[in-house]
Design a protein around this motif. Structure first.
Motif, PDB file in Angstrom:
ATOM      1  N   GLU A 124       0.868  -1.172   0.000  1.00 55.18           N
ATOM      2  CA  GLU A 124       0.000   0.000   0.000  1.00 55.18           C
ATOM      3  C   GLU A 124       0.905   1.221   0.000  1.00 55.18           C
ATOM      4  O   GLU A 124       1.730   1.390   0.904  1.00 55.18           O
ATOM      5  CB  GLU A 124      -0.902   0.023   1.229  1.00 55.18           C
ATOM      6  CG  GLU A 124      -1.953  -1.076   1.259  1.00 55.18           C
ATOM      7  CD  GLU A 124      -2.860  -0.976   2.472  1.00 55.18           C
ATOM      8  OE1 GLU A 124      -2.764   0.044   3.186  1.00 55.18           O
ATOM      9  OE2 GLU A 124      -3.639  -1.909   2.715  1.00 55.18           O
ATOM     10  N   GLN A 128      -2.724   3.890  -2.916  1.00 52.88           N
ATOM     11  CA  GLN A 128      -3.041   2.768  -3.789  1.00 52.88           C
ATOM     12  C   GLN A 128      -2.576   1.463  -3.148  1.00 52.88           C
ATOM     13  O   GLN A 128      -1.547   1.431  -2.468  1.00 52.88           O
ATOM     14  CB  GLN A 128      -2.354   2.924  -5.159  1.00 52.88           C
ATOM     15  CG  GLN A 128      -2.797   4.134  -5.954  1.00 52.88           C
ATOM     16  CD  GLN A 128      -4.208   3.987  -6.480  1.00 52.88           C
ATOM     17  OE1 GLN A 128      -4.733   2.890  -6.610  1.00 52.88           O
ATOM     18  NE2 GLN A 128      -4.836   5.116  -6.800  1.00 52.88           N
ATOM     19  N   ALA A 129      -3.326   0.400  -3.367  1.00 51.51           N
ATOM     20  CA  ALA A 129      -2.975  -0.924  -2.866  1.00 51.51           C
ATOM     21  C   ALA A 129      -2.949  -1.898  -4.024  1.00 51.51           C
ATOM     22  O   ALA A 129      -3.803  -1.849  -4.918  1.00 51.51           O
ATOM     23  CB  ALA A 129      -3.970  -1.392  -1.800  1.00 51.51           C
ATOM     24  N   GLY A 130      -1.956  -2.776  -4.035  1.00 56.21           N
ATOM     25  CA  GLY A 130      -1.857  -3.753  -5.119  1.00 56.21           C
ATOM     26  C   GLY A 130      -0.585  -4.553  -5.029  1.00 56.21           C
ATOM     27  O   GLY A 130       0.163  -4.489  -4.042  1.00 56.21           O
ATOM     28  N   LEU A 142       1.851  -1.122 -10.412  1.00 57.02           N
ATOM     29  CA  LEU A 142       1.093  -1.953  -9.482  1.00 57.02           C
ATOM     30  C   LEU A 142      -0.086  -2.580 -10.215  1.00 57.02           C
ATOM     31  O   LEU A 142      -0.593  -2.016 -11.191  1.00 57.02           O
ATOM     32  CB  LEU A 142       0.565  -1.133  -8.295  1.00 57.02           C
ATOM     33  CG  LEU A 142       1.565  -0.389  -7.415  1.00 57.02           C
ATOM     34  CD1 LEU A 142       0.817   0.364  -6.319  1.00 57.02           C
ATOM     35  CD2 LEU A 142       2.568  -1.342  -6.804  1.00 57.02           C
ATOM     36  N   THR A 144      -3.871  -3.869  -9.126  1.00 59.99           N
ATOM     37  CA  THR A 144      -4.836  -3.872  -8.029  1.00 59.99           C
ATOM     38  C   THR A 144      -5.466  -5.255  -7.880  1.00 59.99           C
ATOM     39  O   THR A 144      -5.210  -6.166  -8.684  1.00 59.99           O
ATOM     40  CB  THR A 144      -5.929  -2.829  -8.270  1.00 59.99           C
ATOM     41  OG1 THR A 144      -6.636  -3.160  -9.478  1.00 59.99           O
ATOM     42  CG2 THR A 144      -5.315  -1.443  -8.426  1.00 59.99           C
ATOM     43  N   GLY A 145      -6.321  -5.399  -6.865  1.00 59.64           N
ATOM     44  CA  GLY A 145      -6.950  -6.683  -6.614  1.00 59.64           C
ATOM     45  C   GLY A 145      -7.820  -7.155  -7.757  1.00 59.64           C
ATOM     46  O   GLY A 145      -7.973  -8.365  -7.970  1.00 59.64           O
ATOM     47  N   ASP A 146      -8.419  -6.226  -8.541  1.00 55.49           N
ATOM     48  CA  ASP A 146      -9.210  -6.608  -9.701  1.00 55.49           C
ATOM     49  C   ASP A 146      -8.405  -6.513 -10.989  1.00 55.49           C
ATOM     50  O   ASP A 146      -8.951  -6.341 -12.076  1.00 55.49           O
ATOM     51  CB  ASP A 146     -10.473  -5.750  -9.800  1.00 55.49           C
ATOM     52  CG  ASP A 146     -10.182  -4.261  -9.619  1.00 55.49           C
ATOM     53  OD1 ASP A 146      -9.009  -3.924  -9.363  1.00 55.49           O
ATOM     54  OD2 ASP A 146     -11.114  -3.458  -9.720  1.00 55.49           O
ATOM     55  N   ASN A 147      -7.069  -6.613 -10.861  1.00 52.39           N
ATOM     56  CA  ASN A 147      -6.137  -6.712 -11.998  1.00 52.39           C
ATOM     57  C   ASN A 147      -6.190  -5.486 -12.909  1.00 52.39           C
ATOM     58  O   ASN A 147      -6.183  -5.596 -14.139  1.00 52.39           O
ATOM     59  CB  ASN A 147      -6.427  -7.977 -12.815  1.00 52.39           C
ATOM     60  CG  ASN A 147      -5.206  -8.440 -13.602  1.00 52.39           C
ATOM     61  OD1 ASN A 147      -4.068  -8.236 -13.168  1.00 52.39           O
ATOM     62  ND2 ASN A 147      -5.417  -9.053 -14.746  1.00 52.39           N
ATOM     63  N   VAL A 150      -1.855   0.162 -12.383  1.00 50.30           N
ATOM     64  CA  VAL A 150      -1.669   1.483 -11.789  1.00 50.30           C
ATOM     65  C   VAL A 150      -0.200   1.861 -11.954  1.00 50.30           C
ATOM     66  O   VAL A 150       0.683   1.153 -11.464  1.00 50.30           O
ATOM     67  CB  VAL A 150      -2.059   1.501 -10.295  1.00 50.30           C
ATOM     68  CG1 VAL A 150      -1.794   2.882  -9.698  1.00 50.30           C
ATOM     69  CG2 VAL A 150      -3.516   1.119 -10.111  1.00 50.30           C
TER      70      VAL A 150
END
Length: 282
Positions: A124, A128-130, A142, A144-147, A150
């Motif tokens: 994180e 942004q997180a990924g 990066l 993200t969790g839903d690909n 970023v």
């Protein structure tokens, strides 16, 4: 100037332009080729981290492009020594105009030297997180969790707190819920704890725990916690929530149990709802 001299100049500069365009296209292709060769060569050693591989490949690519740019300028009769002198005289203006770009390059070097994360780490940073996918000369990539991709400037990454969820290999997870005082709390604790103990992803040492953490006249708050690998902690917690929902339904324990915010794994929780609250207005 007569038409013959004008035609000669047109031919001369026309050929120079065609030569420059061909050189630019050839240089662009060569830069991409060198980048791929550097990447393959470093990856074949299995000793260089993937973050370093991407960064060095980017440097090799831009070095080729700079060389091609100098060659194009020389083709048009611009001496590199004169160009360097002009750049030296205007270095302050160039530095101010490119301070954002140069700061990203400097931040990329710092990220490469201190290595706060590696390729594949869950982080994180900068809001942004990924998962880290790459580090280039100017940006950090990066997923993200839903690909979703970023791309963040390196200056923003280096200048923000970096939360690396993968560096220690294991992390704790926790889940808290509220029940009515007349619910079969001991049964919920026992079956939830048994579920965690039977899950192979949950570490045996330290083992999972379940306890009553808060009591009030109208509610009782219970908490489940344990340790799992960084990649499994989120999945274990989600499965635990689903299992507790099944337990409350099977045992006819007051429903509408919702999670309470906790600080063990940094995840945001939905606002808690008291057990037994009506689903719709009376």
């Amino acid at each position: 100037m007569n038409l013959e001299e004008l035609g000669n100049l047109f031919v001369l500069y026309g050929l120079n332009i065609l030569y420059a365009l061909g050189l630019i296209l050839l240089g662009w292709w060569a830069a991409g080729l060198v980048e791929r060769l550097v990447t393959r060569g470093l990856e074949s050693t299995h000793r260089v981290d993937a973050t370093v591989v991407g960064f060095l490949a980017s440097i090799a690519r831009y070095a080729i492009l700079v060389f091609v740019g100098v060659a194009v300028l020389q083709r048009f009769g611009i001496q590199t020594t004169s160009l360097i002198a002009v750049l030296g005289a205007t270095s302050l203006a160039i530095g101010l105009a490119l301070q954002g770009t140069l700061s990203n390059v400097a931040a990329g070097v710092m990220l490469l030297l201190f290595r706060p994360f590696r390729i594949g780490d869950a982080v994180e940073v900068g809001g942004q997180a990924g998962t880290v996918k790459g580090l280039s000369l100017f940006t950090t990539e990066l997923a993200t969790g839903d690909n979703i991709q970023v791309l963040m400037p390196n200056g923003r990454v280096w200048g923000s707190p970096i939360v690396n969820k993968s560096v220690y290999g294991e992390r704790s997870f926790a889940f808290a819920l509220e029940l009515k005082p007349d619910a079969d709390i001991e049964r919920v604790l026992a079956e939830g704890l048994a579920f965690l103990r039977s899950d192979p992803r949950v570490r045996k040492e330290p083992g999972p725990s379940a306890s009553i953490v808060k009591m009030a006249l109208d509610r009782v708050e219970v908490n489940f916690s344990g340790w799992a690998s960084s990649g499994d902690a989120g999945g274990v917690r989600a499965d635990l929530i689903a299992r507790l929902r099944e337990i409350t339904r099977m045992r006819d324990i007051p429903r509408d149990v919702a999670p309470v915010a906790n600080g063990h794994d940094g995840n945001r929780e939905a606002p808690a709802a008291r057990a037994g609250a009506p689903l719709s207005p009376p």
